[in-house]
Motif scaffolding. Structure first.
Motif, short mmCIF file in Angstrom:
data_model
loop_
_atom_site.label_atom_id
_atom_site.label_comp_id
_atom_site.label_asym_id
_atom_site.label_seq_id
_atom_site.Cartn_x
_atom_site.Cartn_y
_atom_site.Cartn_z
N GLU A 187 12.06 12.12 -6.23
CA GLU A 187 10.70 12.50 -6.24
C GLU A 187 10.62 14.18 -5.86
OE1 GLU A 187 6.99 11.94 -2.87
OE2 GLU A 187 8.96 11.68 -2.44
N LYS A 188 11.78 14.42 -5.05
CA LYS A 188 12.03 15.80 -4.32
C LYS A 188 12.43 16.79 -5.51
CE LYS A 188 12.50 18.88 -1.16
NZ LYS A 188 11.26 19.59 -0.47
N ASP A 243 0.87 -1.20 0.12
CA ASP A 243 0.18 0.10 0.18
C ASP A 243 0.86 1.26 0.06
OD1 ASP A 243 -2.26 -1.52 0.25
OD2 ASP A 243 -2.76 -1.46 2.00
N TYR A 244 1.96 1.32 0.68
CA TYR A 244 2.93 2.43 0.82
C TYR A 244 3.52 2.66 -0.25
CZ TYR A 244 6.91 5.64 1.64
OH TYR A 244 7.64 6.38 1.53
N ARG A 245 4.03 1.79 -1.03
CA ARG A 245 4.63 1.72 -2.53
C ARG A 245 3.64 2.38 -3.46
NH1 ARG A 245 9.31 -2.91 -3.23
NH2 ARG A 245 9.25 -3.83 -1.00
N ALA A 246 2.48 1.79 -3.41
CA ALA A 246 1.45 2.14 -4.50
C ALA A 246 1.23 3.59 -4.12
CB ALA A 246 0.03 1.24 -4.23
N GLU A 258 8.95 1.31 -11.74
CA GLU A 258 8.40 -0.09 -11.45
C GLU A 258 9.20 -1.19 -10.61
OE1 GLU A 258 5.36 -2.87 -11.73
OE2 GLU A 258 5.36 -0.70 -12.74
N GLU A 259 10.68 -0.74 -10.79
CA GLU A 259 11.54 -1.67 -9.93
C GLU A 259 11.24 -1.32 -8.32
OE1 GLU A 259 16.07 -2.55 -8.84
OE2 GLU A 259 15.82 -0.94 -10.56
N ILE A 263 3.88 5.81 -5.57
CA ILE A 263 4.16 5.51 -6.88
C ILE A 263 3.16 6.36 -7.50
CG2 ILE A 263 3.76 3.82 -8.81
CD1 ILE A 263 5.22 1.75 -7.42
N ARG A 264 1.90 6.32 -6.90
CA ARG A 264 0.69 7.00 -7.59
C ARG A 264 0.85 8.62 -7.48
NH1 ARG A 264 -2.57 4.60 -4.80
NH2 ARG A 264 -2.81 5.92 -3.05
N ARG A 265 1.60 8.99 -6.35
CA ARG A 265 1.91 10.58 -6.21
C ARG A 265 2.94 10.89 -7.27
NH1 ARG A 265 3.40 13.09 -0.46
NH2 ARG A 265 5.18 12.12 -0.92
N PHE A 266 3.90 10.00 -7.36
CA PHE A 266 5.24 10.42 -8.32
C PHE A 266 4.98 10.41 -9.74
CE2 PHE A 266 9.05 9.25 -10.39
CZ PHE A 266 9.83 10.47 -10.11
#
Length: 543
Positions: A487-488, A306-309, A356-357, A312-315
């Motif tokens: 991301e930053k 869930d955290y990864r998703a 994706e990695e 990734i969604r935000r990024f």
């Protein structure tokens, strides 16, 4: 002028008065206030959502929770403390124009409705309530004050003043002019959750044992049903010379003046300061890592799907918007920024593969609560040390998102990006470097930055020892740091394109640096696979 037959102490039940205040007075007044964030939005009006009372030495003040409503998007809530100063009172001369809301005739008494932070009686009542752990029952809910460990036993009644700084919150200090001891921040924009700054400062003070923050001295909240809304927090005052952004700028002056003479000069005390900040950052995160805490909000957690998703969604959303901004504004960029932008856009497939990695790569490091908006401006420089401030988190994120646990490397990435900004802004915007080839300036800037980055990072990691549950190994540290650095830098890109096009090259260079490291990882993992697109570094040449 507002008029009513109701006197000030009985005003809470006068619905017509509050309706007139919200309709006729608040729209004009709120839009003059620095703390009101909705000025640029199309507004449909204001309302009084709740009226609470705070007894004072000479009467009472009202704590209003006002609603701001818009044609699009969700409404917002703000805190407006309200006091009534008689027209005959000498106190009225101390109220600045920005604190005067409107004149009023309440029953037989005329005077001025003011923002109560400018009333010494209100400030004293608020501080005393916190010092005495008071709970003040209201018609709906209660105002609850909590005393913190940092408040001295003898400190209950103290002189106070409002800091003359306009910001998104209001700041008051308590103590004598020669020894101001406490800092009270009154939150203006409100959220129906405990403010993350209060949680963080209280935890670090009372459980984490981290001393390099202004110690937690107490808070005040409004509790109604199951909602807990933070209204304010008290911390210890910290004497400081400047923040670390300005201190770093001072150190960079010596470096800047040497560049035109083709000299590379960094004083030893610069490295000492950077090492110390790395050490303090590590100690802060060690204070936040409490595997046996009974507070689930601070218990360490693994990297879940869930955290990864979520990340990734935000990024992915960030990337899409930044690519679109670059395309729309490409012609406005200088040649060096255009070359960097082109390499970034050509690397989209490589970035997608890296993201994706992150989705599938086994990660054994842990996540904790972090500062969340960590940069040089959030660190105060004392005479020989540092104090870390402002734990509210990313200003544009929701309160729930600010409380999400991340790897502490997200904070580290924020500080590394801040150092990159410091040297780039200094070298590329100084009269001393006018006429110097931009590519040469970039190389000089990179040399300073890489030395400082590595000094900071080494000192930081030395605080944990190896292995440590927060970081499985160096490979995982390097991988996660790249995730947060990318991301930053992509986040920064949007602001610079919109507001400072001349600075776009700074986050773009940060992005390219990360992509270079991603490419190294891919080559290390798979060799020179012809099916894998490579970074188009040839595009960076101005020739």
């Amino acid at each position: 002028m507002l008029q009513t037959q109701t006197s000030w102490p009985q005003l809470a039940s006068d619905a017509a008065f509050w309706q007139t205040l919200s309709t006729d007075i608040l729209p004009a007044y709120a839009n003059t206030c620095r703390w009101f964030a909705g000025k640029a939005r199309a507004q449909t009006g204001f309302s009084i959502e709740a009226i609470t009372q705070l007894p004072t030495a000479d009467g009472l003040a009202y704590l209003l929770i006002i609603g701001a409503h818009y044609t699009e998007g969700e409404s917002e809530q703000y805190l407006l403390p309200l006091a009534f100063i008689s027209a005959n009172s000498s106190v009225l001369t101390d109220i600045p124009d920005k604190g005067r809301i409107t004149t009023a005739q309440l029953g037989s008494e005329s005077g001025v409705l003011v923002d109560a932070i400018y009333d010494a009686d209100f400030r004293s009542a608020l501080f005393l309530g916190i010092a005495q752990n008071r709970v003040i029952e209201q018609a709906e809910g209660q105002i609850a004050c909590f005393r913190g460990r940092g408040l001295a036993d003898s400190d209950e009644i103290m002189p106070s003043r409002v800091l003359p700084v306009d910001s998104s919150n209001s700041a008051m200090v308590f103590g004598t002019p020669m020894h101001e001891t406490y800092f009270l921040k009154l939150y203006r924009k409100l959220f129906e959750q405990t403010n993350p700054e209060v949680e963080m400062v209280a935890f670090l003070t009372e459980e984490g044992g981290f001393e390099h923050i202004p110690a937690f001295c107490g808070s005040v909240v409004w509790q109604q049903n199951h909602a807990v809304i933070t209204l304010g927090m008290v911390q210890r005052m910290v004497p400081n010379d400047k923040d670390s952004w300005n201190q770093t700028g001072d150190y960079l002056n010596d470096f800047l003046y040497a560049v035109p003479n083709r000299l590379f000069a960094i004083k030893e005390d610069v490295f000492d300061k950077v090492e110390l900040l790395g050490k303090r950052t590590g100690q802060m995160h060690c204070g936040l890592y409490r595997p046996h805490t009974k507070d689930p909000a601070f218990a360490p957690e693994p990297f879940t799907d869930d955290y990864r998703a979520f990340l990734i969604r935000r990024f992915a959303d960030l990337l899409d918007r930044r690519y679109a901004l670059l395309v729309d504004n490409y012609a406005k960029l200088d040649p060096q920024a255009q070359r960097l932008a082109w390499v970034f856009m050509e690397a989209k497939e490589m970035i997608d593969a890296f993201v994706e990695e992150f989705r599938t790569r086994p990660i054994h490091s842990l996540r904790i609560r972090i500062h969340g908006d960590y940069h040089l401006g959030q660190v105060l420089a004392t005479e020989k040390d540092f104090v870390i401030i402002d734990f509210e988190g990313e200003p544009e994120s929701t309160i729930a998102d600010r409380k999400i646990k991340h790897s502490p490397l997200k904070d580290v990435a924020g500080m590394i990006r801040s150092y990159h900004y410091a040297v780039s802004a200094k070298l590329f915007n100084a009269s001393e470097t006018e006429g110097i080839d931009p590519d040469h300036l970039q190389r000089v800037s990179d040399r300073w930055f890489y030395l400082i980055r590595d000094t900071y990072l080494d000192a930081y990691l030395n605080e944990f020892g190896s292995p440590h549950p927060l970081f499985k190994d160096n490979n995982e540290i390097n991988f996660l740091l790249l995730v947060y650095l990318l991301e930053k830098a992509v986040y920064e890109l949007g602001y610079e394109i919109s507001y400072r096009p001349a600075w776009v090259k700074i986050p773009l260079k940060g992005i390219i640096d990360v992509i270079r490291e991603i490419e190294k990882i891919r080559i290390s993992d798979r060799g020179h696979d012809s099916d894998l697109p490579m970074l188009q570094t040839g595009l960076l040449s101005g020739k």
